[in-house]
Enzyme design. Structure first.
Site, PDB file in Angstrom:
ATOM      1  NE  ARG A 164      -3.681  -2.660   0.241  1.00  0.00           N
ATOM      2  CZ  ARG A 164      -3.464  -3.467   0.144  1.00  0.00           C
ATOM      3  NH1 ARG A 164      -2.346  -3.784  -1.499  1.00  0.00           N
ATOM      4  NH2 ARG A 164      -4.006  -5.188  -0.219  1.00  0.00           N
ATOM      5  CB  SER A 238      -9.039  -1.864   4.662  1.00  0.00           C
ATOM      6  OG  SER A 238      -9.146  -2.252   4.221  1.00  0.00           O
ATOM      7  CD  GLU A 334      -5.515   0.515   2.495  1.00  0.00           C
ATOM      8  OE1 GLU A 334      -4.829  -0.556   3.559  1.00  0.00           O
ATOM      9  OE2 GLU A 334      -6.105   0.519   2.062  1.00  0.00           O
TER      10      GLU A 334
END
Ligand SMILES: Cc1cc2nc3c(=O)[nH]c(=O)nc-3n(C[C@H](O)[C@H](O)[C@H](O)COP(=O)(O)OP(=O)(O)OC[C@H]3O[C@@H](n4cnc5c(N)ncnc54)[C@H](O)[C@@H]3O)c2cc1C
Length: 339
Positions: A164, A238, A334
């Protein structure tokens, strides 16, 4: 290039937050980017790039200019016996692009079906799901520099992809715009990835063999069952990353919590499931006012309706603090915090 003053960003972010942009400019063609750079209200005024708005939390009204990426196009720019090079404009919808490749029998993106957002944002956090990352099918991208107005082609190595993560969250953050992304997709000898149990289970339940098409369909079905639809319940997928921790720390945690899900990484660290930590800390399905962590997926922060950015961020921080208190683990967002 179309300009609006004090525009609501509610239609442009998947949390549905009604923050205002001081100025919103719609960049409908790639050429608009160069025009914007020299426009009196353009760069170097503070510029926030807005793509599909599915990975950002608008914590306040956005000063300066919010530039919305809206140009489109797909083109095959090269072919070998085994591969096709597909160049896709930043403003193309990600999932439509995955379906476009699946329908043509081109392999590589099928596990990434149904991820919201647009193509140009996908390299920013090296999107990933079900054992596959964008980096696995990435060839190169074209990057427009705010400083020089030049367009450079960046290779896989230039992008410094990680979990990520990429150079666009580091050294190149705020330095320019990804104009298009070129994918290297297999036309023969597809390396199908079905190591994720959920994909195997879904294929078995459907009585299907693994193929580009069936994996894409299985992933779509799994995601529709598991994740809240942002059109119904505001969210950005998420909210936190799964933390990668030193092996000794995880061993200590596992001694106290034998069920702790662990995923050893090539660098010797061990990734633990952030959703599990959040659930153990008691936040799964718990609602505080108009916000909460989703009842089926504890990693997903949701807006039950009408919450603003500070309320959502305050809840994320509550969850962060409680996980830290219980496990000594700092959860890193994130999602990109804007404002
Ligand atoms: C229900 C749901 C499920 C999700 N599932 C996943 C998943 O499985 N895996 C995963 O990785 N992500 C997932 N996400 C997160 C999100 O979909 C991805 O991160 C997606 O790539 C974001 O795209 P976007 O167009 O919405 O980007 P935005 O949210 O608009 O932008 C994200 C960031 O990239 C920057 N940016 C955008 N476009 C450009 C550009 N052209 N050039 C330079 N910078 C740019 C923005 O300024 C911002 O900082 C999910 C989100 C939701 C809502």
């Amino acid at each position: 290039m179309t300009w609006e003053d004090h525009a609501s960003l509610a239609p442009y972010n998947t949390f549905g937050i009604d923050a205002r942009a001081e100025r919103l400019v719609h960049l409908e063609t790639e050429a608009c980017v160069a025009d914007y750079r020299v426009h009196p209200h353009g760069y170097p005024h503070q510029t926030v790039l807005l793509s599909g708005g599915s990975n950002m939390l608008l914590c306040a009204d956005v000063p300066g200019t919010t530039a919305r990426i809206a140009w489109k196009g797909r083109e095959v720019i090269g072919e070998t016996e085994d591969h096709v090079l597909l160049q896709v404009a930043a403003g193309e919808n990600w999932h439509d692009t995955v379906l476009y490749t699946v329908q043509r029998g081109w392999g590589g993106l099928q596990n990434l079906s149904l991820i919201p957002g647009l193509v140009g944002a996908a390299p920013v956090q090296n999107i990933g799901a079900y054992g596959v990352e964008l980096a696995d099918s990435f060839d190169s991208l074209r990057f427009f520099s705010w400083d020089t107005g030049e367009i450079r082609t960046l290779s896989h190595a230039d992008c410094a992809f990680g979990y990520r993560d990429s150079v666009f969250k580091g050294a190149l953050k705020g330095k320019g715009v990804i104009l298009s992304v070129t994918f290297k997709l297999s036309t023969q000898h597809h390396a199908l990835k079905t190591s994720y149990g959920a994909i195997q289970d879904e294929l078995a339940a459907r009585g299907q063999e693994a193929s580009i098409q069936t994996i894409s369909e299985a992933v779509i079905a799994i995601r529709q069952n598991k994740l809240p639809d942002p059109k119904v319940l505001g969210n950005s997928g998420s909210f936190f990353k799964n933390p990668a921790l030193p092996a000794e720390q995880v061993a200590g945690m596992a001694a106290r919590h034998p069920q702790l899900p662990q995923y050893p990484q090539p660098d010797g660290t061990i990734k633990v499931a952030a959703g599990w930590l959040i659930e153990q800390a008691g936040w799964k399905g718990k609602r505080v006012g108009q916000v909460g962590m989703h009842a089926q997926q504890a990693l997903v922060l949701v807006n039950y309706g009408g919450a603003n950015g500070p309320e959502l961020w305050a809840h994320a921080q509550r969850v962060q603090a409680s996980v830290f208190e219980q496990f000594g683990v700092h959860l890193e967002p994130e999602v990109n915090l804007i404002g």
